[in-house]
Design a protein around this motif. Structure first.
Motif, PDB file in Angstrom:
ATOM      1  N   UNK A 177      26.785  18.943  43.967  1.00 13.40           N
ATOM      2  CA  UNK A 177      27.176  19.352  42.452  1.00 13.40           C
ATOM      3  C   UNK A 177      25.861  19.358  41.865  1.00 13.40           C
ATOM      4  N   UNK A 178      25.569  20.215  40.778  1.00 18.98           N
ATOM      5  CA  UNK A 178      24.183  20.133  39.857  1.00 18.98           C
ATOM      6  C   UNK A 178      24.153  19.248  38.714  1.00 18.98           C
ATOM      7  N   UNK A 179      23.165  18.578  38.935  1.00 20.34           N
ATOM      8  CA  UNK A 179      23.135  17.744  37.601  1.00 20.34           C
ATOM      9  C   UNK A 179      21.485  18.042  37.025  1.00 20.34           C
ATOM     10  N   UNK A 180      21.406  19.202  36.415  1.00 17.11           N
ATOM     11  CA  UNK A 180      19.899  19.568  36.112  1.00 17.11           C
ATOM     12  C   UNK A 180      19.564  18.688  34.568  1.00 17.11           C
ATOM     13  N   UNK A 181      18.684  18.065  34.744  1.00 16.49           N
ATOM     14  CA  UNK A 181      18.148  17.335  33.293  1.00 16.49           C
ATOM     15  C   UNK A 181      17.565  18.415  32.407  1.00 16.49           C
ATOM     16  N   UNK A 182      17.943  18.453  31.162  1.00 15.91           N
ATOM     17  CA  UNK A 182      17.684  19.422  30.382  1.00 15.91           C
ATOM     18  C   UNK A 182      16.063  19.112  30.017  1.00 15.91           C
ATOM     19  N   UNK A 183      15.329  17.973  29.900  1.00 16.39           N
ATOM     20  CA  UNK A 183      13.849  17.928  29.513  1.00 16.39           C
ATOM     21  C   UNK A 183      12.985  18.289  30.801  1.00 16.39           C
ATOM     22  N   UNK A 184      13.553  18.904  31.983  1.00 11.05           N
ATOM     23  CA  UNK A 184      12.934  19.192  33.186  1.00 11.05           C
ATOM     24  C   UNK A 184      12.616  20.678  32.805  1.00 11.05           C
ATOM     25  N   UNK A 199      34.797  11.542  56.180  1.00 12.47           N
ATOM     26  CA  UNK A 199      33.959  11.148  55.152  1.00 12.47           C
ATOM     27  C   UNK A 199      33.352  12.082  54.307  1.00 12.47           C
ATOM     28  N   UNK A 200      33.862  12.122  53.032  1.00 14.56           N
ATOM     29  CA  UNK A 200      33.187  13.126  52.126  1.00 14.56           C
ATOM     30  C   UNK A 200      31.994  12.594  51.004  1.00 14.56           C
ATOM     31  N   UNK A 201      31.037  13.275  51.133  1.00  8.21           N
ATOM     32  CA  UNK A 201      29.908  12.763  50.415  1.00  8.21           C
ATOM     33  C   UNK A 201      29.937  14.002  49.440  1.00  8.21           C
ATOM     34  N   UNK A 202      29.880  13.434  48.127  1.00  8.21           N
ATOM     35  CA  UNK A 202      29.649  14.220  46.806  1.00  8.21           C
ATOM     36  C   UNK A 202      28.224  14.047  46.281  1.00  8.21           C
ATOM     37  N   UNK A 203      27.248  14.837  46.143  1.00  7.81           N
ATOM     38  CA  UNK A 203      26.035  14.515  45.828  1.00  7.81           C
ATOM     39  C   UNK A 203      25.633  15.386  44.459  1.00  7.81           C
ATOM     40  N   UNK A 204      25.586  14.389  43.493  1.00  9.57           N
ATOM     41  CA  UNK A 204      25.041  15.013  42.161  1.00  9.57           C
ATOM     42  C   UNK A 204      23.386  15.218  42.385  1.00  9.57           C
ATOM     43  N   UNK A 239      28.955  27.545  36.151  1.00  6.00           N
ATOM     44  CA  UNK A 239      29.146  26.555  37.230  1.00  6.00           C
ATOM     45  C   UNK A 239      28.193  25.221  37.083  1.00  6.00           C
ATOM     46  N   UNK A 240      26.864  25.579  36.910  1.00  9.65           N
ATOM     47  CA  UNK A 240      26.097  24.438  36.588  1.00  9.65           C
ATOM     48  C   UNK A 240      26.261  23.752  35.495  1.00  9.65           C
ATOM     49  N   UNK A 241      26.749  24.105  34.339  1.00 12.62           N
ATOM     50  CA  UNK A 241      26.952  23.456  33.417  1.00 12.62           C
ATOM     51  C   UNK A 241      28.475  22.753  33.353  1.00 12.62           C
ATOM     52  N   UNK A 242      29.164  23.244  34.420  1.00 17.51           N
ATOM     53  CA  UNK A 242      30.418  22.627  34.387  1.00 17.51           C
ATOM     54  C   UNK A 242      30.259  21.449  35.322  1.00 17.51           C
ATOM     55  N   UNK A 243      29.290  21.539  36.329  1.00 18.95           N
ATOM     56  CA  UNK A 243      28.991  20.232  37.298  1.00 18.95           C
ATOM     57  C   UNK A 243      28.204  19.171  36.227  1.00 18.95           C
ATOM     58  N   UNK A 244      27.470  19.820  35.383  1.00 19.09           N
ATOM     59  CA  UNK A 244      26.518  18.779  34.404  1.00 19.09           C
ATOM     60  C   UNK A 244      27.665  18.108  33.571  1.00 19.09           C
ATOM     61  N   UNK A 245      28.552  18.851  33.210  1.00 17.87           N
ATOM     62  CA  UNK A 245      29.570  18.307  32.031  1.00 17.87           C
ATOM     63  C   UNK A 245      30.273  17.180  32.887  1.00 17.87           C
ATOM     64  N   UNK A 246      30.633  17.403  34.036  1.00 19.80           N
ATOM     65  CA  UNK A 246      31.510  16.265  34.908  1.00 19.80           C
ATOM     66  C   UNK A 246      30.422  15.178  35.158  1.00 19.80           C
ATOM     67  N   UNK A 247      29.265  15.346  35.270  1.00 25.59           N
ATOM     68  CA  UNK A 247      28.320  14.282  35.489  1.00 25.59           C
ATOM     69  C   UNK A 247      28.420  13.377  34.138  1.00 25.59           C
ATOM     70  N   UNK A 248      28.213  14.055  33.105  1.00 28.40           N
ATOM     71  CA  UNK A 248      28.080  13.344  31.937  1.00 28.40           C
ATOM     72  C   UNK A 248      29.178  12.675  31.566  1.00 28.40           C
TER      73      UNK A 248
END
Lengths: 74, 132
Positions: B13-20, A65-70, B84-93
Motif C-alpha cells: 500500500x502506498x503512503x507517500x508523504x506530501x512534504x517529500x 501469513x499475509x503481510x501488508x506493507x505501507x 489508488x495512491x490517495x485511497x491508500x494514503x487515506x486508509x493509512x491516515x
C-alpha cells in the motif's frame, strides 16, 4: 534476660522491615510492569483488519501469513 | 523472505508523504509498471535507488526493466493512479499511521524498519498459530 529480649525484639523488627520492603518492591515492580511493559505486549497482540482491495500482491492467496506493507519509496 | 516462499502473501500500500518531493511520483512509477505486469521489478528497483527518484531517473529505471516507455511516461505525467495512491494514503491516515514502513503481519502492527530476525520471529509465531 532483658538484653536477650531486647535483641530478639530488635531482630524481629529488622525482619518485619525486610518483609515490608520486599512486599513494597513487589508492588513497585507490578506498577512498573503495568506502566511500561504491559502496554507493549498488549499492543503487539492487537490485530488490525486492513482491507486488501486490488493492491499489488505477490504470493499465494491462501498463504498462512499475509503481510501488508505501507511504504514510501523516498 | 525467500525462505518462506509459498507461505507469505505480500501486499503493498502506498503512503507517500506530501512534504517529500518524489514520494507521489515514485508510487505512480510503481503502479505504471504494475500496468505492464512489472510491479515487483520496479518496486525493488525503487527501494534500491531511493532517494534518487526524480522523473528522469524513474524513466531510466523503466528502461532498465524494459517497460513500454511511452505508456510509462504518459501514466507518470497524467498521474493516472493518483486515485489508488490517495485511497491508500487515506486508509493509512484513517488508521493513524504516521511512519513508514508500517507492516501488518496477519494484522499485527509492526512500525518502522526492523531487523530481519525480528520479523522472522513474528512470521514463525504466525505459522505456528496456523498449524495448531
Amino acid at each position: 534476660m532483658d538484653r536477650r529480649n531486647r535483641l530478639s525484639i530488635f531482630l524481629l523488627h529488622i525482619l518485619s522491615r525486610v518483609i515490608e520492603l520486599t512486599i513494597r518492591m513487589k508492588k513497585i515492580s507490578i506498577i512498573l510492569f503495568i506502566l511500561f511493559i504491559a502496554p507493549y505486549s498488549f499492543a503487539d497482540e492487537k490485530r488490525y483488519n486492513v482491507p486488501i482491495l486490488d493492491s499489488p500482491a505477490s504470493g499465494p492467496a491462501n498463504a498462512p501469513v499475509t503481510i501488508i506493507e505501507f511504504l514510501d519509496y523516498q | 523472505m525467500k525462505e518462506y516462499k509459498g507461505k507469505i502473501r505480500l501486499i503493498v500500500k502506498h503512503y507517500p508523504y506530501k512534504y517529500r518531493d518524489f514520494s507521489h511520483i515514485s508510487a505512480e512509477a510503481a503502479m505504471a509498471a504494475h500496468d505492464q505486469g512489472k510491479f515487483w521489478e520496479m518496486h525493488h528497483l525503487l527501494l534500491k535507488k531511493s532517494p534518487q527518484l526524480d522523473r528522469e531517473s524513474l524513466i531510466k529505471y523503466a528502461k532498465e526493466i524494459n517497460l513500454d516507455i511511452r505508456a510509462f511516461t504518459e501514466s507518470l505525467d497524467k498521474m493516472k493512479h493518483s486515485a489508488i495512491i490517495e485511497r491508500d494514503k487515506k486508509l493509512a491516515i484513517d488508521m493513524d499511521l504516521y511512519n513508514t514502513p508500517t507492516l501488518f503481519i496477519n494484522g499485527r502492527k509492526v512500525i518502522g524498519n526492523r531487523p530481519y530476525e525480528y520479523l522472522k520471529k513474528i512470521i514463525e509465531e504466525e505459522l505456528r498459530n496456523v498449524k495448531k
